[in-house]
Scaffold this motif. Sequence first.
Motif, PDB file in Angstrom:
ATOM      1  N   ALA A 117      83.962   1.854  31.597  1.00 42.76           N
ATOM      2  CA  ALA A 117      84.651   1.671  32.876  1.00 42.76           C
ATOM      3  C   ALA A 117      85.035   0.203  33.078  1.00 42.76           C
ATOM      4  CB  ALA A 117      83.764   2.155  34.023  1.00 42.76           C
ATOM      5  N   ARG A 164      88.886  -1.120  33.585  1.00 43.05           N
ATOM      6  CA  ARG A 164      89.363  -1.798  34.794  1.00 43.05           C
ATOM      7  C   ARG A 164      90.246  -3.010  34.494  1.00 43.05           C
ATOM      8  NH1 ARG A 164      84.394   0.219  37.038  1.00 43.05           N
ATOM      9  NH2 ARG A 164      83.177  -1.508  36.168  1.00 43.05           N
ATOM     10  N   GLN A 177      95.630   1.167  32.589  1.00 41.96           N
ATOM     11  CA  GLN A 177      95.177   2.523  32.862  1.00 41.96           C
ATOM     12  C   GLN A 177      93.748   2.695  32.373  1.00 41.96           C
ATOM     13  OE1 GLN A 177      98.278   4.022  30.135  1.00 41.96           O
ATOM     14  NE2 GLN A 177      96.659   5.173  29.093  1.00 41.96           N
ATOM     15  N   MET A 178      93.032   3.604  33.030  1.00 40.70           N
ATOM     16  CA  MET A 178      91.665   3.888  32.604  1.00 40.70           C
ATOM     17  C   MET A 178      91.692   4.772  31.367  1.00 40.70           C
ATOM     18  SD  MET A 178      89.557   2.290  34.574  1.00 40.70           S
ATOM     19  CE  MET A 178      87.931   3.055  34.651  1.00 40.70           C
ATOM     20  N   ARG A 182      82.893  10.077  36.671  1.00 40.72           N
ATOM     21  CA  ARG A 182      83.893  10.296  37.727  1.00 40.72           C
ATOM     22  C   ARG A 182      83.776   9.225  38.805  1.00 40.72           C
ATOM     23  NH1 ARG A 182      84.517  15.973  41.168  1.00 40.72           N
ATOM     24  NH2 ARG A 182      86.575  15.513  42.080  1.00 40.72           N
ATOM     25  N   ARG A 183      82.527   8.867  39.160  1.00 39.45           N
ATOM     26  CA  ARG A 183      82.305   7.839  40.168  1.00 39.45           C
ATOM     27  C   ARG A 183      82.881   6.500  39.717  1.00 39.45           C
ATOM     28  NH1 ARG A 183      79.155   3.752  41.510  1.00 39.45           N
ATOM     29  NH2 ARG A 183      78.043   3.783  39.512  1.00 39.45           N
ATOM     30  N   GLN A 184      82.836   6.247  38.408  1.00 41.03           N
ATOM     31  CA  GLN A 184      83.326   4.984  37.850  1.00 41.03           C
ATOM     32  C   GLN A 184      84.843   4.995  37.673  1.00 41.03           C
ATOM     33  OE1 GLN A 184      81.620   2.189  36.954  1.00 41.03           O
ATOM     34  NE2 GLN A 184      79.582   2.723  36.205  1.00 41.03           N
ATOM     35  N   GLY A 185      85.486   6.106  37.941  1.00 42.67           N
ATOM     36  CA  GLY A 185      86.941   6.168  37.855  1.00 42.67           C
ATOM     37  C   GLY A 185      87.499   6.522  36.494  1.00 42.67           C
ATOM     38  N   LEU A 186      86.649   6.962  35.566  1.00 48.93           N
ATOM     39  CA  LEU A 186      87.117   7.336  34.243  1.00 48.93           C
ATOM     40  C   LEU A 186      87.791   8.705  34.272  1.00 48.93           C
ATOM     41  CD1 LEU A 186      84.003   6.198  32.176  1.00 48.93           C
ATOM     42  CD2 LEU A 186      86.286   5.159  32.096  1.00 48.93           C
ATOM     43  N   ILE A 187      88.795   8.877  33.433  1.00 52.62           N
ATOM     44  CA  ILE A 187      89.398  10.192  33.218  1.00 52.62           C
ATOM     45  C   ILE A 187      88.518  10.929  32.219  1.00 52.62           C
ATOM     46  CG2 ILE A 187      91.476  11.415  32.453  1.00 52.62           C
ATOM     47  CD1 ILE A 187      92.986   8.763  33.053  1.00 52.62           C
TER      48      ILE A 187
END
Length: 365
Positions: A55, A59, A63-64, A88-93
Amino acid sequence: MKPMTASHRVLRMLFWETTVRCNLACAHCRRLESNEADVGDLSTAQARVLIDQLAELGRRQPQMPVLVFSGGEPFCRADLFDLMSEARRQGLIMALATNGTMIDATQARQIRDSGIARVSVSLDGATADVHDRMRQIPGSFDRALEGLRHLREHQVPFQINVTLTQQNVEQLQEVYDLARALGAMALHTFMLVPVGCGQVLARTDMLSPQRYEQILREIQALESRGEIQIKVTCGPHYERVKRELRTSPGGSVKTEGLGNATPSRPQSKGCLAGLGVLFVSHRGDVYPCGYLPVNCGNILATNLIRIWDENRDLARLRDAGALEGKCGRCEFKQVCGGCRARAFGMTGNYLGEEPFCAYQPRKEV
């Protein structure tokens, strides 16, 4: 963290071998360790370290990256959904690669609620006899179809993966038809790489270079119908085949030309090992891809960002000018590059020429 510079490549996908454990014993599997080796699997805390590092890397990018929960069989890992929640909390696909045999209604509901973007399920044939022979467990085909039905009923997007060998290549059209009938978003065809258990299978089931060329053209004909997404994995010369057909009389390939790449729609590339893809083993070791056993470090000892930015083997893989043999002379080396894993598996040199490509370069470059 410093902002991304031009020297930083974008990591598009990281495949994580969540566990070495699996409920099947596929003939073409890349793993060599037995189920008992799962004592070396990353712990929950260690897996969170991997997610944190990925993550953090993501950042700084435009894009992730996609984190693919793979295996082994991911459902053999008890904390799988907890780790998905963290990712998911970390914003990863997120994506999930599974054999499908352990997916029931409850699992399908959990997958849907986890935020997984897509699930890939492997079918190595359109019939039970072919698939079960490859998977070496009777009934695995029917169980995989049942898992797919649960995914469809719970509106989970899924794709079908098929590894093409001499045992199933004649069923390509049937697998394509089955994928469409099941409601798959995509069909991904994998070309066998002689690593792991596949080293034994390679002696009898590898397609010849000429047959590879033929099957890639058959795949392109299916893709040109526009009925379902099709992607070729570990067959980088598909990018060359599409471009050749696009410029041939009567060619009708739906692909971007050699000079039509844009920042928003980057040019396609064949082998992405170390360029846009990484693989992390169940022990935390980092490799350019799951089929190229060149250890680039371990995330428990070295931050993933440092490995991605500074590892010398990754740097060599990113340099098309370092390719040797006919790959180094080929006018398509920037869009194909040859399969680095097959080169390594057959010669011990990951910069050597692709041993299963029939194409002969037309000019020195």
